[in-house]
Design a protein around this motif. Structure first.
Motif, PDB file in Angstrom:
ATOM      1  N   ASP A  66       0.826  -1.204   0.000  1.00  0.00           N
ATOM      2  CA  ASP A  66       0.000   0.000   0.000  1.00  0.00           C
ATOM      3  C   ASP A  66       0.863   1.258   0.000  1.00  0.00           C
ATOM      4  O   ASP A  66       0.517   2.276  -0.618  1.00  0.00           O
ATOM      5  N   GLY A  67       2.001   1.189   0.699  1.00  0.00           N
ATOM      6  CA  GLY A  67       2.915   2.330   0.713  1.00  0.00           C
ATOM      7  C   GLY A  67       3.454   2.653  -0.658  1.00  0.00           C
ATOM      8  O   GLY A  67       3.666   3.822  -1.007  1.00  0.00           O
ATOM      9  N   GLU A  68       3.660   1.618  -1.482  1.00  0.00           N
ATOM     10  CA  GLU A  68       4.149   1.853  -2.843  1.00  0.00           C
ATOM     11  C   GLU A  68       3.062   2.450  -3.728  1.00  0.00           C
ATOM     12  O   GLU A  68       3.343   3.291  -4.594  1.00  0.00           O
ATOM     13  N   ILE A  69       1.826   2.045  -3.526  1.00  0.00           N
ATOM     14  CA  ILE A  69       0.727   2.585  -4.325  1.00  0.00           C
ATOM     15  C   ILE A  69       0.544   4.075  -4.051  1.00  0.00           C
ATOM     16  O   ILE A  69       0.274   4.865  -4.960  1.00  0.00           O
ATOM     17  N   THR A  70       0.674   4.475  -2.799  1.00  0.00           N
ATOM     18  CA  THR A  70       0.435   5.869  -2.419  1.00  0.00           C
ATOM     19  C   THR A  70       1.702   6.719  -2.429  1.00  0.00           C
ATOM     20  O   THR A  70       1.643   7.904  -2.111  1.00  0.00           O
ATOM     21  N   SER A  71       2.845   6.129  -2.784  1.00  0.00           N
ATOM     22  CA  SER A  71       4.112   6.862  -2.713  1.00  0.00           C
ATOM     23  C   SER A  71       4.215   7.933  -3.795  1.00  0.00           C
ATOM     24  O   SER A  71       3.517   7.879  -4.823  1.00  0.00           O
ATOM     25  N   LYS A  72       5.103   8.886  -3.582  1.00  0.00           N
ATOM     26  CA  LYS A  72       5.355   9.941  -4.562  1.00  0.00           C
ATOM     27  C   LYS A  72       6.271   9.407  -5.669  1.00  0.00           C
ATOM     28  O   LYS A  72       6.902   8.366  -5.504  1.00  0.00           O
ATOM     29  N   PRO A  73       6.356  10.117  -6.792  1.00  0.00           N
ATOM     30  CA  PRO A  73       7.290   9.697  -7.834  1.00  0.00           C
ATOM     31  C   PRO A  73       8.716   9.633  -7.298  1.00  0.00           C
ATOM     32  O   PRO A  73       9.120  10.449  -6.469  1.00  0.00           O
ATOM     33  N   MET A  74       9.463   8.646  -7.763  1.00  0.00           N
ATOM     34  CA  MET A  74      10.827   8.449  -7.307  1.00  0.00           C
ATOM     35  C   MET A  74      11.806   8.747  -8.443  1.00  0.00           C
ATOM     36  O   MET A  74      11.632   8.256  -9.563  1.00  0.00           O
ATOM     37  N   VAL A  75      12.811   9.569  -8.152  1.00  0.00           N
ATOM     38  CA  VAL A  75      13.875   9.881  -9.116  1.00  0.00           C
ATOM     39  C   VAL A  75      15.156   9.246  -8.600  1.00  0.00           C
ATOM     40  O   VAL A  75      15.596   9.542  -7.485  1.00  0.00           O
ATOM     41  N   LEU A  76      15.744   8.374  -9.399  1.00  0.00           N
ATOM     42  CA  LEU A  76      16.911   7.595  -9.000  1.00  0.00           C
ATOM     43  C   LEU A  76      18.159   8.134  -9.697  1.00  0.00           C
ATOM     44  O   LEU A  76      18.154   8.371 -10.913  1.00  0.00           O
ATOM     45  N   PHE A  77      19.231   8.321  -8.934  1.00  0.00           N
ATOM     46  CA  PHE A  77      20.504   8.810  -9.460  1.00  0.00           C
ATOM     47  C   PHE A  77      21.513   7.664  -9.464  1.00  0.00           C
ATOM     48  O   PHE A  77      21.810   7.087  -8.409  1.00  0.00           O
ATOM     49  N   LEU A  78      22.030   7.342 -10.648  1.00  0.00           N
ATOM     50  CA  LEU A  78      23.009   6.267 -10.807  1.00  0.00           C
ATOM     51  C   LEU A  78      24.227   6.797 -11.544  1.00  0.00           C
ATOM     52  O   LEU A  78      24.147   7.812 -12.251  1.00  0.00           O
ATOM     53  N   GLY A  79      25.360   6.104 -11.407  1.00  0.00           N
ATOM     54  CA  GLY A  79      26.549   6.491 -12.145  1.00  0.00           C
ATOM     55  C   GLY A  79      27.824   6.206 -11.380  1.00  0.00           C
ATOM     56  O   GLY A  79      27.797   5.778 -10.220  1.00  0.00           O
ATOM     57  N   PRO A  80      28.978   6.427 -12.009  1.00  0.00           N
ATOM     58  CA  PRO A  80      30.261   6.218 -11.344  1.00  0.00           C
ATOM     59  C   PRO A  80      30.440   7.147 -10.144  1.00  0.00           C
ATOM     60  O   PRO A  80      29.657   8.071  -9.923  1.00  0.00           O
ATOM     61  N   TRP A  81      31.472   6.924  -9.382  1.00  0.00           N
ATOM     62  CA  TRP A  81      31.724   7.705  -8.179  1.00  0.00           C
ATOM     63  C   TRP A  81      32.206   9.118  -8.535  1.00  0.00           C
ATOM     64  O   TRP A  81      32.891   9.332  -9.534  1.00  0.00           O
TER      65      TRP A  81
ATOM     66  N   ASN B  73       9.644  17.770 -14.248  1.00  0.00           N
ATOM     67  CA  ASN B  73       8.322  18.318 -13.924  1.00  0.00           C
ATOM     68  C   ASN B  73       7.209  17.517 -14.588  1.00  0.00           C
ATOM     69  O   ASN B  73       6.130  17.348 -14.013  1.00  0.00           O
ATOM     70  N   GLN B  74       7.474  17.000 -15.793  1.00  0.00           N
ATOM     71  CA  GLN B  74       6.466  16.191 -16.482  1.00  0.00           C
ATOM     72  C   GLN B  74       6.166  14.918 -15.709  1.00  0.00           C
ATOM     73  O   GLN B  74       5.008  14.489 -15.613  1.00  0.00           O
ATOM     74  N   VAL B  75       7.205  14.312 -15.148  1.00  0.00           N
ATOM     75  CA  VAL B  75       7.005  13.100 -14.342  1.00  0.00           C
ATOM     76  C   VAL B  75       6.177  13.421 -13.107  1.00  0.00           C
ATOM     77  O   VAL B  75       5.299  12.648 -12.707  1.00  0.00           O
ATOM     78  N   ILE B  76       6.436  14.573 -12.498  1.00  0.00           N
ATOM     79  CA  ILE B  76       5.674  14.969 -11.306  1.00  0.00           C
ATOM     80  C   ILE B  76       4.211  15.221 -11.673  1.00  0.00           C
ATOM     81  O   ILE B  76       3.301  14.797 -10.956  1.00  0.00           O
ATOM     82  N   GLU B  77       3.978  15.903 -12.796  1.00  0.00           N
ATOM     83  CA  GLU B  77       2.609  16.215 -13.203  1.00  0.00           C
ATOM     84  C   GLU B  77       1.821  14.956 -13.558  1.00  0.00           C
ATOM     85  O   GLU B  77       0.606  14.888 -13.349  1.00  0.00           O
ATOM     86  N   ASN B  78       2.490  13.944 -14.114  1.00  0.00           N
ATOM     87  CA  ASN B  78       1.818  12.729 -14.578  1.00  0.00           C
ATOM     88  C   ASN B  78       1.929  11.594 -13.562  1.00  0.00           C
ATOM     89  O   ASN B  78       1.843  10.415 -13.949  1.00  0.00           O
ATOM     90  N   ARG B  79       2.117  11.914 -12.305  1.00  0.00           N
ATOM     91  CA  ARG B  79       2.397  10.866 -11.322  1.00  0.00           C
ATOM     92  C   ARG B  79       1.244   9.875 -11.188  1.00  0.00           C
ATOM     93  O   ARG B  79       1.474   8.667 -11.066  1.00  0.00           O
ATOM     94  N   MET B  80       0.001  10.347 -11.228  1.00  0.00           N
ATOM     95  CA  MET B  80      -1.114   9.431 -11.069  1.00  0.00           C
ATOM     96  C   MET B  80      -1.304   8.563 -12.309  1.00  0.00           C
ATOM     97  O   MET B  80      -1.590   7.368 -12.201  1.00  0.00           O
ATOM     98  N   GLU B  81      -1.143   9.149 -13.481  1.00  0.00           N
ATOM     99  CA  GLU B  81      -1.240   8.365 -14.712  1.00  0.00           C
ATOM    100  C   GLU B  81      -0.181   7.271 -14.736  1.00  0.00           C
ATOM    101  O   GLU B  81      -0.469   6.115 -15.090  1.00  0.00           O
ATOM    102  N   ASN B  82       1.043   7.627 -14.334  1.00  0.00           N
ATOM    103  CA  ASN B  82       2.123   6.640 -14.310  1.00  0.00           C
ATOM    104  C   ASN B  82       1.854   5.549 -13.277  1.00  0.00           C
ATOM    105  O   ASN B  82       2.174   4.376 -13.496  1.00  0.00           O
TER     106      ASN B  82
END
Length: 472
Positions: free
Chosen positions: A86-101, A318-327
């Motif tokens: 349930d926490g995942e269903i109601t969670s906010k959009p997540m932005v993940l940062f990956l890459g070398p050190w 911002n587009q990801v934030i605006e479309n959070r429910m659709e996503n």
């Protein structure tokens, strides 16, 4: 004479003081203007956030009544290790940062949130500084949360991380920050990839943890800088995990203002050359070239270009934030499709096993023959022919060898037996959710409607059916 000496000393002191102030002013870097960032991410707007509580409640009902029963009955979680809470269903959009050190991942988060020179800023440096998975989320005040606390809190979406062990939970940390952007999105900073480090040295399954976050991320920033373009085993494994998520990946060439124009062109080409074997798409990926930190761009560089690239990346965010429910609804529907395909495959395996069994057959040998060569019994082809399932959505055949090694085929029931008068049939309910309920819920957002939470008798969101034989 003494007066003259005193005057000379005063003048010399004033000159030294003014020179020191000039040196101090010159050494202090100029901060970049943040107005474009605040306007693009709409941080200056005071309008109240959209209320999606009714849609989220409806989405939870559809998942628990129409999807989860089939998911649990056929143990889908043991195939893909993906359990939705349930926490995942109601969670906010997540932005993940990956890459070398030390490519600027933490500095980029500090810049986006304006945390530099504040008590909230993430620690940065030229050496590998981030050794933990850091979740930056909204809170009423600055607060640090240990990983064991985050995993124990069922209201959050991080409770499934307990399965990676206590060593990992010690490397997981949450930071609550009172920031307007974090009211709508959550950032996850990850340890930098160090190619000479083995997985065993981390003390926890790094790639498995990355896969967990990748599966739940709405946007993935893969950050490079001009000095770290080489691709080793760990980075190559990471891009394998990113396959199928190309639409959510944004590749960033950071610290671009540290190079002259000719060097920047060479570095840009070298980055494409390094990533070409790893990204299996027909179109080349978009690479955002800029310098994401609060200091002003270096002189004699392409400032206008870097600013436009930065604004373009911010618009994607911002587009990801605006479309959070659709996503979110699309993600649940995609999960339901995978659960349905898995149930159909298990049902077909079971039906084939029952057809091949005779009174004198050895059940273990019969089923081993089926699992070793499912194409011989048209397991997957029959699913494609009868259920209109795309072949690109079918799971790996080898995965079912491990799945049935843990779960005996005799422990499952046929889909035709998964029906009851009061609850209906599991397969019909999940197909109804995929074809009608979730698309209708998605359409209600596009039309600006707020679906009535109590209208389940009309739309069939899994309420207990009325007893038609009971007298009023």
């Amino acid at each position: 004479m003494k007066g003259l000496n005193l005057l000379c000393c005063c003048v010399a002191s004033l000159l030294l003081l003014s020179t020191a102030e000039e040196v101090e002013d010159a050494s202090e870097p100029t901060k970049r203007d943040r107005s474009h960032l605040e306007s693009t991410l709409k941080l200056n707007e005071d309008k109240p956030a959209d209320d999606f509580s009714g849609i989220l409640q409806r989405l939870r009902k559809i998942y628990h009544s129409s999807i989860k029963p089939l998911e649990q009955s056929y143990r889908y979680n043991e195939l893909r290790q993906h359990e939705i809470t349930d926490g995942e269903i109601t969670s906010k959009p997540m932005v993940l940062f990956l890459g070398p050190w030390s490519v600027g991942k933490s500095s980029m988060i500090n810049y986006l949130l304006g945390l530099d020179d504040t008590p909230y800023q993430l620690y940065t440096g030229a050496e590998p500084t981030t050794s933990e998975f850091t979740v930056i989320m909204h809170g009423p005040k600055l607060k640090t949360i240990e990983g064991i606390v985050m995993a124990a809190d069922s209201a959050r979406s991080f409770s499934p991380l307990e399965k990676f062990g206590q060593n990992f939970l010690e490397k997981l940390i949450g930071i609550e920050v009172p920031h307007k952007l974090l009211e709508r999105v959550t950032f996850v900073d990850t340890p930098g990839i160090i190619e000479n480090r083995k997985q065993q040295e981390r003390g926890y399954p790094f790639n498995d943890v990355c896969q967990w976050f990748i599966d739940r991320a709405d946007l993935i920033f893969v950050v490079f800088d001009p000095t770290k373009l080489d691709v080793g085993l760990e980075l190559e494994m990471l891009f394998r995990q990113l396959k199928g998520r190309e639409s959510q990946i944004r590749i960033i060439l950071n610290k671009a203002d540290s190079l002259a124009t000719q060097e920047l062109m060479r570095v840009y080409g070298a980055l494409f050359w390094s990533l070409a074997p790893l990204i299996n798409v027909t179109e080349p990926p978009r690479v955002y070239v800029s310098s994401f930190w609060p200091q002003e761009y270096q002189p004699d560089t392409h400032k206008d270009l870097f600013l436009k690239e930065e604004i373009s990346l911010l618009e994607d965010l911002n587009q990801v934030i605006e479309n959070r429910m659709e996503n979110k609804i699309a993600f649940i529907r995609q999960h339901a499709i995978r659960v349905r395909i898995h149930a159909l495959l298990v049902d077909r395996y079971l039906q084939t096993y029952k057809d091949k069994m005779t009174f004198f057959s050895d059940g273990e040998l019969v089923f081993r023959d089926i699992v070793e060569d499912p194409d011989k019994f048209f397991i997957f082809k029959s699913i494609l022919a009868k259920t209109n399932v795309s072949k690109f959505d079918l799971p790996n055949r080898e995965a079912y060898k491990d799945f049935f090694g843990i779960n005996p085929i005799t422990s499952f029931k046929l889909l035709s037996q998964q029906c009851s008068y009061m609850g209906g049939c599991f397969l019909e309910k999940i197909e109804k959710a995929i074809t009608r309920e979730l698309p209708d819920l998605l359409g209600s957002i596009g039309l600006g409607k707020k679906p009535n939470v109590l209208s389940c008798d009309i739309t069939g969101c899994g309420e207990t059916p009325k007893n038609r034989y009971r007298k009023p």
